[in-house]
Write a protein that holds these residues in place. Structure first.
Motif, PDB file in Angstrom:
ATOM      1  N   ALA B  24     -77.304 -18.318  77.706  1.00  0.00           N
ATOM      2  CA  ALA B  24     -78.261 -19.413  77.552  1.00  0.00           C
ATOM      3  C   ALA B  24     -77.953 -20.265  76.322  1.00  0.00           C
ATOM      4  O   ALA B  24     -78.311 -21.431  76.265  1.00  0.00           O
ATOM      5  N   ILE B  25     -77.290 -19.639  75.323  1.00  0.00           N
ATOM      6  CA  ILE B  25     -76.963 -20.356  74.084  1.00  0.00           C
ATOM      7  C   ILE B  25     -75.465 -20.188  73.819  1.00  0.00           C
ATOM      8  O   ILE B  25     -74.947 -19.067  73.861  1.00  0.00           O
ATOM      9  N   PHE B  26     -74.788 -21.307  73.582  1.00  0.00           N
ATOM     10  CA  PHE B  26     -73.331 -21.277  73.391  1.00  0.00           C
ATOM     11  C   PHE B  26     -72.944 -21.753  71.988  1.00  0.00           C
ATOM     12  O   PHE B  26     -73.119 -22.928  71.664  1.00  0.00           O
ATOM     13  N   ASP B  27     -72.449 -20.852  71.172  1.00  0.00           N
ATOM     14  CA  ASP B  27     -71.841 -21.166  69.879  1.00  0.00           C
ATOM     15  C   ASP B  27     -72.538 -22.305  69.121  1.00  0.00           C
ATOM     16  O   ASP B  27     -71.961 -23.366  68.902  1.00  0.00           O
ATOM     17  N   ILE B  28     -73.775 -22.058  68.761  1.00  0.00           N
ATOM     18  CA  ILE B  28     -74.520 -23.100  68.051  1.00  0.00           C
ATOM     19  C   ILE B  28     -74.366 -22.944  66.542  1.00  0.00           C
ATOM     20  O   ILE B  28     -74.448 -21.827  66.005  1.00  0.00           O
ATOM     21  N   ASN B  29     -74.090 -24.058  65.855  1.00  0.00           N
ATOM     22  CA  ASN B  29     -73.962 -24.079  64.397  1.00  0.00           C
ATOM     23  C   ASN B  29     -74.832 -25.212  63.865  1.00  0.00           C
ATOM     24  O   ASN B  29     -74.532 -26.375  64.101  1.00  0.00           O
ATOM     25  N   VAL B  30     -75.909 -24.847  63.193  1.00  0.00           N
ATOM     26  CA  VAL B  30     -76.838 -25.861  62.692  1.00  0.00           C
ATOM     27  C   VAL B  30     -77.366 -25.428  61.333  1.00  0.00           C
ATOM     28  O   VAL B  30     -77.704 -24.249  61.143  1.00  0.00           O
ATOM     29  N   THR B  31     -77.413 -26.339  60.391  1.00  0.00           N
ATOM     30  CA  THR B  31     -78.051 -26.061  59.110  1.00  0.00           C
ATOM     31  C   THR B  31     -79.185 -27.063  58.924  1.00  0.00           C
ATOM     32  O   THR B  31     -78.975 -28.271  59.058  1.00  0.00           O
ATOM     33  N   VAL B  32     -80.393 -26.562  58.650  1.00  0.00           N
ATOM     34  CA  VAL B  32     -81.560 -27.436  58.546  1.00  0.00           C
ATOM     35  C   VAL B  32     -81.978 -27.560  57.091  1.00  0.00           C
ATOM     36  O   VAL B  32     -82.095 -26.553  56.379  1.00  0.00           O
TER      37      VAL B  32
END
Ligand SMILES: Nc1ncnc2c1ncn2[C@@H]1O[C@H](COP(=O)(O)OP(=O)(O)OP(=O)(O)O)[C@@H](O)[C@H]1O
Ligand SMILES: [Mg+2]
Lengths: 391, 229
Positions: B24-32
């Motif tokens: 359902a989730i593919f290699d997510i890279n996020v900085t908030v």
């Protein structure tokens, strides 16, 4: 209530708020707990009366040790014992005195047609030390042939007769084709064994029970010498007397043995024990039902609390709070209704059914425990509250 | 606080097992960034909610890493996760209010979890929060006597009352009318500026997009666009 619980728990009383929010469910749950309490109280009440009437006859005699036939079951359900052992017992160190006790069941019909069955105790009137101190002074009256002391609590006996006896007016009645004259009263109470009891001299006893012989009383009462323990003397008697035929018991041991016989070997005892078990089971199931339905109905809310960072102790606290509320609210009406029923039972049957504090406390603690157990089982459903499903 | 409040790297997530196993989730890279308002968008089934529950410590991390308030969620104990969640504010699509608690009591639940402050302080704080959301005259109502929008606002008050460091919201404005929806988002925006509260919100509401600091679009579990205003 809210304020009180908030102080008590140091947090919002969510369990209570939740229970009281659904009035119908609360009522059902409280009624269920009350009903379970009622069941248990009734069973215990009757069982208590059974136990009470099992040992009640011991109150009219006064002895340290009782010798009985091994064939017998209890004090009043006994077989005969040979009188020769009485003389043998007298020779044992520490034995101060011995006395025979005769017991029989005498059915008769009163003038008004009521049939009454009395347990008759035949005692040696020259040994007043072997009857209870309350009866001892009256014993001399029984030396007259065919006189008797009548139980005040005799079922079916008109109160006028008892009142008359207390006032000193003798009461004559027919039994087994002979006339008996009551010359005084004693207070034992009927119970399960008979409609009442009566005491006569051994002479009168043997006259009424023609088949009985002075050579074979029902029990032999033994008084120990001052300063000697009944246990010690009982042990010595056991050594001397033939164990196969004679049972030697201290007064206390005999009562305990009678109680255990009545509660474990008689169907009545077993049935009442089963009744208590059923009552507890009913309570457990009802409380479990209510609490687990409550959990199931609020799964999303519980899941939300989990997401907010509430841990397992918080949820257990809510369920146990509910369990405690149910236990307390169910116990009170259960106790009141039971006391009402006890009074009714006493009025109708004359059985010694009484509510004592220790029983009430015991049942309350039992209710708390049962509710808590139900709550603990109900909390297993909490595992289904998964906060990940909320979004 | 050293780093960013939310750092997601190499995050993958699967549902089901065996044949039914589905990513359902593919290699997510996020900085908030701290104090920012980030919006998650994307078609239905693109993984927005899944990502939100992973960030919110509501779901076990299977692969990759999520640093939430400087704590690694992957491999954290249940106790650590529970403690972390207390520093978050969740706003769900459904209000999930407790039917037997009044509006004020429901909001207080957001404070009691911290065990701080006495009852009257907690009540005052709850009242204040309800007042801000226009529910001053509904404080002692049970949820059953509130409208859908009012209930949702109580839920918002509950999420914000304890001054969370991160607010996670999934279509919070769906149940709200235009005006109160706007009020809520304005409030989150202000909290970000004044207190540094970081918000991640799933929404399709075009009027809210204007207020966002950053808009992340997901498709089939992957980030397809990431724009900062
Ligand atoms: N509990 C679950 N079990 C199995 N599959 C799931 C589960 N939750 C989500 N999925 C699947 O994961 C994918 C992403 O779902 P998710 O709910 O995150 O999407 P979404 O972007 O929030 O959609 P929507 O806009 O409809 O809310 C979908 O294909 C969905 O079917
Ligand atoms: Mg979704």
């Amino acid at each position: 209530m809210n304020w009180l619980l908030t102080q008590l728990f140091g947090r919002l009383p969510i369990g209570w708020l939740q229970l009281s929010h659904n009035k119908g469910r609360l009522f059902a749950a409280v009624s269920g707990v009350a009903f379970a309490n009622l069941l248990v109280f009734m069973q215990l009440g009757i069982m208590g009366a059974l136990n009470g009437s099992t040992v009640a006859p011991y109150a009219i005699i006064d002895t340290d040790i009782i010798l009985s036939s091994q064939e017998g079951n209890t004090l009043t359900d006994s077989e005969h014992i040979a009188r020769v052992w009485m003389l043998q017992a007298l020779g044992v160190a520490g034995v101060a005195d011995v006395s025979p006790l005769y017991i029989g069941n005498l059915p008769f019909t009163l003038d008004d047609g009521t049939s009454v069955s009395l347990l008759v105790f035949g005692v040696n009137t020259t040994q007043p030390g072997f009857v209870s101190p309350a009866i001892a002074p009256l014993l001399s009256k029984l030396t007259l042939e065919n006189t008797t002391l009548l139980d005040e609590g005799t079922r079916g006996m008109p109160t006028s007769v008892i009142d008359g006896l207390k006032a000193g007016a003798p009461f004559a009645f027919e039994a087994s084709g002979q006339t008996l004259t009551a010359v005084g009263t004693m207070n034992v109470g009927g119970g399960f064994l008979a409609d009442g009891m009566m005491m006569v001299s051994d002479q009168t006893f043997l006259q009424f029970f023609g088949s009985r012989s002075s050579a074979a009383p029902d029990h032999i009462m033994v008084r120990v010498a001052d300063g000697v323990s009944p246990e010690t003397v009982a042990a010595r008697l056991s050594d001397v007397l033939p164990a196969l035929t004679v049972r030697v018991q201290t007064n206390e041991a005999a009562q305990a043995a009678d109680l255990s016989f009545m509660s474990s070997e008689r169907p009545t005892g077993i049935i009442f024990g089963f009744g208590v078990f059923m009552g507890i089971l009913v309570g457990l199931v009802i409380v479990y039902q209510v609490l687990s339905t409550d959990v199931a109905d609020h799964l999303r809310e519980y899941a939300t609390f989990k997401a907010m960072g509430y841990g397992q102790p918080f949820f257990l606290g809510i369920i146990f709070e509910e369990a405690i509320v149910l236990a307390v609210f169910g116990f009170i009406p259960g106790l009141i209704a039971s006391m009402g029923l006890y009074a009714g039972l006493v009025a109708v049957t004359g059985l010694p059914v009484t509510m004592d504090a220790s029983r009430a406390i015991l049942v309350f603690l039992g209710t708390l425990t049962a509710c808590t157990i139900s709550g603990a089982i109900a909390t297993r459903r909490l595992a289904n509250a998964d906060p990940a499903d909320l979004f | 606080m050293s780093g960013a409040p939310i750092v997601v790297s190499g995050l993958n997530h699967f549902f089901g097992t065996g044949e039914a196993r589905k990513q359902a989730i593919f290699d997510i890279n996020v900085t908030v960034k701290r104090g920012s308002l980030t919006i998650l968008m994307g078609p239905s089934g693109s993984g927005k909610t899944t990502l939100l529950t992973l960030i919110g410590a509501l779901r076990d991390i299977q692969d990759g890493s999520v640093y939430l308030l400087d704590r690694e969620l992957n491999g954290a104990t249940e106790g650590e996760l529970v403690a972390l969640r207390r520093r978050l504010g969740f706003i769900f699509q459904a209000h999930n209010l407790h039917e037997s608690l009044t509006a004020t009591q429901n909001v207080r639940m957001g404070l009691e979890v911290h065990g701080k402050g006495n009852a009257s302080l907690q009540r005052a704080a709850s009242h204040h929060m309800l007042d801000l959301l226009g529910l001053a005259d509904r404080r002692d109502y049970l949820p059953g006597n509130l409208s859908g929008g009012q209930k949702q606002r109580v839920a918002v008050a509950r999420a914000l009352v304890a001054n969370p460091q991160i607010v996670l919201a999934d279509e919070p404005t769906a149940a709200l009318d235009k005006e109160s929806g706007h009020t809520v988002v304005e409030m989150l925006k202000t909290l970000g500026q004044v207190r540094g509260t970081t918000t991640v919100m799933v929404t399709h509401d075009p009027r809210i997009l204007e207020l966002a600091d950053r808009i992340i679009k997901l498709e089939d579990g992957s980030v397809v666009s990431d724009e900062s205003n």
